[in-house]
Design an enzyme around this catalytic site. Sequence first.
Site, PDB file in Angstrom:
ATOM      1  N   ASP A  82      73.300  32.826  71.247  1.00 13.07           N
ATOM      2  CA  ASP A  82      74.374  31.873  71.530  1.00 13.07           C
ATOM      3  C   ASP A  82      75.511  32.562  72.281  1.00 13.07           C
ATOM      4  OD1 ASP A  82      75.657  29.388  71.399  1.00 13.07           O
ATOM      5  OD2 ASP A  82      76.679  29.893  69.521  1.00 13.07           O
ATOM      6  N   HIS A  83      75.934  31.975  73.385  1.00 11.56           N
ATOM      7  CA  HIS A  83      77.074  32.480  74.164  1.00 11.56           C
ATOM      8  C   HIS A  83      76.936  33.959  74.525  1.00 11.56           C
ATOM      9  CE1 HIS A  83      79.603  28.906  74.238  1.00 11.56           C
ATOM     10  NE2 HIS A  83      79.216  28.678  72.996  1.00 11.56           N
ATOM     11  N   HIS A 180      85.314  24.565  70.195  1.00  9.34           N
ATOM     12  CA  HIS A 180      84.859  25.485  69.158  1.00  9.34           C
ATOM     13  C   HIS A 180      85.935  25.617  68.083  1.00  9.34           C
ATOM     14  CE1 HIS A 180      82.294  27.230  72.545  1.00  9.34           C
ATOM     15  NE2 HIS A 180      81.455  26.709  71.681  1.00  9.34           N
ATOM     16  N   GLY A 209      80.352  22.734  69.565  1.00  8.33           N
ATOM     17  CA  GLY A 209      81.584  22.333  68.903  1.00  8.33           C
ATOM     18  C   GLY A 209      81.453  21.074  68.074  1.00  8.33           C
ATOM     19  N   ALA A 210      80.314  20.904  67.382  1.00  5.78           N
ATOM     20  CA  ALA A 210      80.097  19.671  66.621  1.00  5.78           C
ATOM     21  C   ALA A 210      80.773  19.677  65.254  1.00  5.78           C
ATOM     22  CB  ALA A 210      78.604  19.413  66.455  1.00  5.78           C
ATOM     23  N   ASN A 230      75.135  21.933  68.002  1.00  3.83           N
ATOM     24  CA  ASN A 230      75.524  23.240  67.469  1.00  3.83           C
ATOM     25  C   ASN A 230      76.553  23.101  66.346  1.00  3.83           C
ATOM     26  OD1 ASN A 230      74.031  24.049  69.728  1.00  3.83           O
ATOM     27  ND2 ASN A 230      75.380  25.783  70.137  1.00  3.83           N
ATOM     28  N   VAL A 231      76.287  23.791  65.243  1.00  3.73           N
ATOM     29  CA  VAL A 231      77.193  23.765  64.092  1.00  3.73           C
ATOM     30  C   VAL A 231      77.444  25.197  63.638  1.00  3.73           C
ATOM     31  CG1 VAL A 231      77.498  23.027  61.700  1.00  3.73           C
ATOM     32  CG2 VAL A 231      76.391  21.494  63.349  1.00  3.73           C
ATOM     33  N   ALA A 232      78.713  25.587  63.579  1.00  6.43           N
ATOM     34  CA  ALA A 232      79.064  26.939  63.135  1.00  6.43           C
ATOM     35  C   ALA A 232      80.195  26.900  62.113  1.00  6.43           C
ATOM     36  CB  ALA A 232      79.458  27.817  64.328  1.00  6.43           C
TER      37      ALA A 232
END
Length: 284
Positions: A82-83, A180, A209-210, A230-232
Amino acid sequence: MYIISSKNMLLKAQRQSYAVPAFNIHNLETMQVVVETAAELRSPLILAGTPGTYSYAGTGNVVAIARDLAKKWDLPLALHLDHHEDLADITRKVQAGIRSVMIDGSHSPFEENVALVKSVVELSHRYDASVEAELGRLGGVEDDLVVDAKDALYTNPEQAREFVARTGIDSLAVAIGTAHGLYTAEPKLDFERLAAIRDCVDVPLVLHGASGLPDSDIRRAISLGVCKVNVATELKIAFSDALKAYFLENPGANDPRHYMKPAKAAMKEVVRKVIHVCGCEGQL
């Protein structure tokens, strides 16, 4: 083969109008919870790690743990970069067995972004690894990258068409108003723009950025072509809040086998909710 490319799982999601969740992992407990819950719900799964995560845990360790968990739960999964921004770093990780890559050149001018992404596509496809790239920039904080709201740029649909055609990417991360980290105000997503992007490109779309978005917004985005969510931050908050609460109630606690249990339970609820919202339960 338990560590797989995300390409086919996203194409299936695109055909059947659901999304695959990509959970950012930070430690062993996060990986255990996410894989176990996805297996119980028979959901496709992407485990995502930023450069900071792979540096913290060690790429070889992350790959080995992911492979072991996938085998234990009989759940083929995509282990995702990721990124990531550095071609040499990506090369090492793909050679270590990772088969899903997000190259982030969104901070660069368009032509430089295209050139960087093309080089990553050429490398990754030799290893049957899928490639996601971002066009436009999200605000907020991801790993060590900070993007001020004033510098965040939305994805241009016509430019997205050219970008996908010239780079050969497998999925496109779009900037439509998400950010984010935690939202400081109610997010307002540009769904009209998302629909226009969907009409301009044929690859699956990705929503970063969910965390913190209303479920209705996520479902609407999926209906307009988003195939990966995407979930962080939501996982990190659940984990840390449960730990804090445990130590407040048990100030003398010192055994991680005990205090990690409520933290894992809290994360499990987040994973269940996200899988439900994405509509991917039973899609294996």
